[in-house]
Design a protein around this motif. Sequence first.
Motif, short mmCIF file in Angstrom:
data_model
loop_
_atom_site.label_atom_id
_atom_site.label_comp_id
_atom_site.label_asym_id
_atom_site.label_seq_id
_atom_site.Cartn_x
_atom_site.Cartn_y
_atom_site.Cartn_z
N GLY A 1 0.74 -1.24 0.05
CA GLY A 1 0.05 0.05 0.03
C GLY A 1 0.94 1.05 -0.20
O GLY A 1 0.47 2.14 -0.72
N ASP A 2 1.95 1.06 0.85
CA ASP A 2 2.70 2.72 0.84
C ASP A 2 3.41 2.67 -0.45
O ASP A 2 3.39 3.75 -0.91
CB ASP A 2 4.04 2.06 1.62
CG ASP A 2 3.40 2.12 3.43
OD1 ASP A 2 2.53 2.76 3.61
OD2 ASP A 2 4.06 1.91 4.38
N HIS B 1 -6.11 1.68 1.75
CA HIS B 1 -4.57 2.05 1.89
C HIS B 1 -4.62 3.57 2.41
O HIS B 1 -3.78 3.96 2.93
CB HIS B 1 -3.77 1.93 0.64
CG HIS B 1 -3.55 0.38 0.41
ND1 HIS B 1 -3.41 -0.56 1.29
CD2 HIS B 1 -3.92 -0.30 -0.80
CE1 HIS B 1 -3.15 -1.87 0.26
NE2 HIS B 1 -3.65 -1.62 -0.72
#
Length: 327
Positions: free
Chosen positions: A12-13, A286
């Motif tokens: 997600g980052d 996210h």
Amino acid sequence: MAAAKKKANVSGDELLEYYREMLLIRRFEEKAGQLYGMGQIGGFCHLYIGQEAVVVGLEAAAKEGDSRLTSYRDHAHMLACGMDPKGVMAELTGRKDGLSKGKGGSMHMFSKEERFYGGHGIVAAQVPIGAGLALANQYKGEDTVSFTYFGDGAANQGQVYESFNMAALWKLPVIFVIENNHYAMGTSQERSASTPDFYTRGEAFGIAGAAVDGMDVLAVKAAGELAVKHCREGNGPYVLEVKTYRYRGHSMSDPAKYRTREEVQKVKDNQDPIDMVKEMILQGKHATVDDLKSIDKEIKKTVQESADFAVASPEPDVSELYTDILV
């Protein structure tokens, strides 16, 4: 050789990082277009709006020390490889604080620190230089790759095939990235190319290649990783055709009457690279819609600061005409 359909598995980052980078490029280019309209940017100015996933996906596959160079649609490549937005914008406006002291402008700036070896104004002139960078890297024993970007129009130039031949002969670690946005200036691919697939152009030289959806940053990253692995393992050059689309004209002076508004709008509605990542982020939880709005607000602030910095920067002294030249 075939179309690359694999997508990279990312966190997600990482998705958020790609979203941020692509949005920075788009907002920066929108601001550059405004400054051009206000007369703050002179000469030519070619915007990258719509093609953001190409350079962000390939930079995600690169590593420290890799080199890159491209043609005149180059602002996005500068930002993606880490060049300071303030220095880039000051260069576009021809100011002293620009990354090439105001002498490169939109089409010809460099950064040896970031191993970005320029935008080049002559169509396909960068391709043999990219092969030369790969030769230098190979000669010095570096485990690095030369990302050599050019367009579908440049793919029909003779020096491209001279470069293919030498790169294949010497097994140079160069990725020939064909950014196929379907229009060589104003001429469609159908009217300018005898073959529908540019990635097959290396076959006569024994060069491996693939095509990928250039509107999908994860697909581009995965295809880039395969190309990089091929080169780093000593297998010689690779041709990667990235099928993308530009929303604006060829340059700021191009009214783009060779295609319909409906065609452009269809791509924006169905294939926009930033919207695609935004959807993945929201579906994967996210980030929230408000989080993404905050990122956009932050990026707009960064871009406005770069514009303010550029306009406030002084013009180079006349004596600069005589520096950095061979006497």
